[in-house]
Scaffold this active site. Structure first.
Site, PDB file in Angstrom:
ATOM      1  N   ARG A 112       0.101  -3.986  12.425  1.00 14.75           N
ATOM      2  CA  ARG A 112      -0.725  -4.290  13.587  1.00 14.75           C
ATOM      3  C   ARG A 112      -0.187  -5.564  14.219  1.00 14.75           C
ATOM      4  NH1 ARG A 112      -2.047   0.158  13.506  1.00 14.75           N
ATOM      5  NH2 ARG A 112      -4.114   1.090  13.348  1.00 14.75           N
TER       6      ARG A 112
ATOM      7  N   GLU B  52      -1.368  -5.381  22.769  1.00 14.70           N
ATOM      8  CA  GLU B  52      -0.755  -4.201  23.364  1.00 14.70           C
ATOM      9  C   GLU B  52      -1.719  -3.461  24.281  1.00 14.70           C
ATOM     10  OE1 GLU B  52       0.368  -2.613  19.468  1.00 14.70           O
ATOM     11  OE2 GLU B  52      -0.950  -0.916  19.833  1.00 14.70           O
TER      12      GLU B  52
ATOM     13  N   HIS C  70       4.325   1.432  19.807  1.00 11.15           N
ATOM     14  CA  HIS C  70       3.383   1.845  18.750  1.00 11.15           C
ATOM     15  C   HIS C  70       3.501   3.353  18.464  1.00 11.15           C
ATOM     16  CE1 HIS C  70      -0.707   0.679  16.763  1.00 11.15           C
ATOM     17  NE2 HIS C  70      -0.051   1.563  16.041  1.00 11.15           N
TER      18      HIS C  70
ATOM     19  N   GLY D   4       0.867  -1.191   0.000  1.00 10.76           N
ATOM     20  CA  GLY D   4       0.000   0.000   0.000  1.00 10.76           C
ATOM     21  C   GLY D   4       0.891   1.224   0.000  1.00 10.76           C
ATOM     22  N   ARG D   5       0.349   2.332   0.435  1.00 10.36           N
ATOM     23  CA  ARG D   5       1.129   3.577   0.436  1.00 10.36           C
ATOM     24  C   ARG D   5       2.381   3.448   1.295  1.00 10.36           C
ATOM     25  NH1 ARG D   5      -3.885   5.014   1.386  1.00 10.36           N
ATOM     26  NH2 ARG D   5      -5.045   6.287  -0.117  1.00 10.36           N
ATOM     27  N   ILE D   6       2.227   2.835   2.461  1.00 11.42           N
ATOM     28  CA  ILE D   6       3.374   2.737   3.368  1.00 11.42           C
ATOM     29  C   ILE D   6       4.402   1.752   2.813  1.00 11.42           C
ATOM     30  CG2 ILE D   6       4.113   2.107   5.709  1.00 11.42           C
ATOM     31  CD1 ILE D   6       1.250   3.083   6.616  1.00 11.42           C
TER      32      ILE D   6
HETATM   33  C1  GLV Z   1      -1.345   3.770  13.617  1.00  7.11           C
HETATM   34  O1  GLV Z   1      -1.096   2.647  13.929  1.00  7.11           O
HETATM   35  C2  GLV Z   1      -2.284   4.100  12.584  1.00  7.11           C
HETATM   36  O2  GLV Z   1      -2.987   3.204  12.111  1.00  7.11           O
HETATM   37  O3  GLV Z   1      -2.363   5.285  12.211  1.00  7.11           O
HETATM   38  C1  GLV Z   2      -2.131   1.533   4.889  1.00  6.34           C
HETATM   39  O1  GLV Z   2      -1.551   1.107   5.872  1.00  6.34           O
HETATM   40  C2  GLV Z   2      -1.450   1.992   3.677  1.00  6.34           C
HETATM   41  O2  GLV Z   2      -0.472   1.347   3.266  1.00  6.34           O
HETATM   42  O3  GLV Z   2      -1.885   3.022   3.142  1.00  6.34           O
END
Ligand code: GLV
Ligand code: GLV
Length: 326
Positions: free
Chosen positions: A239, A268, A286, A157-159
């Site tokens: 997660r 957690e 986190h 994904g974006r991340i």
């Molecule tokens: C943090 O874990 C988020 O989902 O923004």
């Molecule tokens: C969500 O976690 C993303 O990758 O945008």
């Protein structure tokens, strides 16, 4: 006419609260702790909008307590596994998240953990503080090479993509697995799509960026940990339940893998017994998106979504778009 009432389940940056106060009657949880389920139910009653956190489970019961005038629960997070999507959609409640603005912070944090585990930073820091350092030695705190090694990304994904872009600075070979293949990104980044088994087997560093869903729960379990290289590192800033934490403790203790960097945990803030006794894991609470600019930008998305929805407009980042089509 009185202003619509908005509840914020925990303090977020003041400038975001101030922006909400321009148009709404805002109450913020005064105590700096997560609300219990019973407190949450009490506090959401009669609100027009609620700003929720990833620690708030937004169930059908909570939505019913809020009442039919409540139009939106705006999560101050990109992840939204704390929402019961079906229950909200059934009740016509709009749910939103904060995608995009935390990609850099989260990907940088992923690399922070990756580099710190590879070069044994936490362990070495502890050693020096303990006064155990007696002088330079060639075979001392030898870690892992990062440059030119294979980075496996689960969830593009974006991340995940942001992590891949940063990895190019380390000249890493990038392999990924995702429910969908992205050939445009492959052309841009040189990333190679592989099946999950290959990803797990070939990665020197395996980093997880999938959302938590029933399908990704324990995406990494004993089988995957056994199939990883003994010199591999696992990073999780997605997660906690994406990794079987019990199996991970065994894998780290018995050295099936070199190490792990964890930003998130299965239950957690509770940790699997034995985890913190191990030197080959770095545990942080986190905090992947915890930078000042990121936290304000997340709040801006929350505020915009609430402004729009309470003005009868669609929000920018809805996670249950079925409700908007009605
Ligand atoms: C943090 O874990 C988020 O989902 O923004
Ligand atoms: C969500 O976690 C993303 O990758 O945008």
């Amino acid at each position: 006419m009185s202003k619509p009432s908005v509840y914020v389940t925990r303090l977020i940056p003041q400038e975001n609260i101030d922006a909400l106060r321009e148009r709404f009657d805002v109450e913020v949880n005064a105590e700096d702790r997560a609300l219990s389920p019973a407190e949450l139910i009490e506090k959401v009653r009669g609100r027009s909008a609620v700003v929720s956190l990833l620690t708030d489970n937004i169930t059908g019961e909570v939505l019913d307590a809020a009442g039919p005038q409540c139009r939106i629960f705006a999560n101050y997070a990109v992840g939204y596994n704390n929402f019961d999507l079906a229950a909200a959609t059934q009740r016509n409640v709009i749910l939103t998240n904060t995608p995009g603005v935390l990609d850099d912070a989260t990907a940088t944090h992923t690399f922070t953990l990756l580099l710190a585990v590879a070069r044994r930073i936490a362990e070495a820091d502890k050693f020096v503080r303990a006064g155990e350092w007696k002088g330079w030695a060639p075979m001392f705190f030898v870690g892992l090479d990062v440059d030119g090694r294979t980075l496996g990304i689960a969830g593009l994904g974006r991340i995940g993509k942001n992590v891949a872009r940063k990895a190019r600075g380390f000249n890493m070979r990038i392999i990924y697995n995702d429910a969908r293949r992205d050939t445009a990104f492959e052309a841009e980044s040189g990333a190679k799509f592989v099946d999950k088994e290959t990803l797990v087997r070939e990665a020197d560093f395996l980093t997880l960026h999938v959302p938590l869903t029933p399908e990704t729960r324990h995406y990494i379990g004993a089988t995957e940990l056994k199939n990883m290289k003994a010199t591999a590192v696992l990073i999780n800033a997605s997660r906690g339940p994406v990794v079987d934490e019990k199996a991970l403790v065994v894998a780290l203790r018995e050295k099936w893998i070199f190490g792990a960097g964890l930003d998130v945990f299965e239950n957690e803030p509770a940790l699997e017994p034995g985890l913190t006794e191990l030197d080959n894991v770095i545990v942080v609470p986190h905090v992947a998106s915890a930078t000042p600019a990121t936290r304000v930008e997340m709040g801006k998305i929350v505020v915009t979504n609430i402004n729009k929805v309470l003005s009868g407009l669609p929000p920018d980042t809805c996670v249950n778009p079925e409700v908007l089509r009605r």
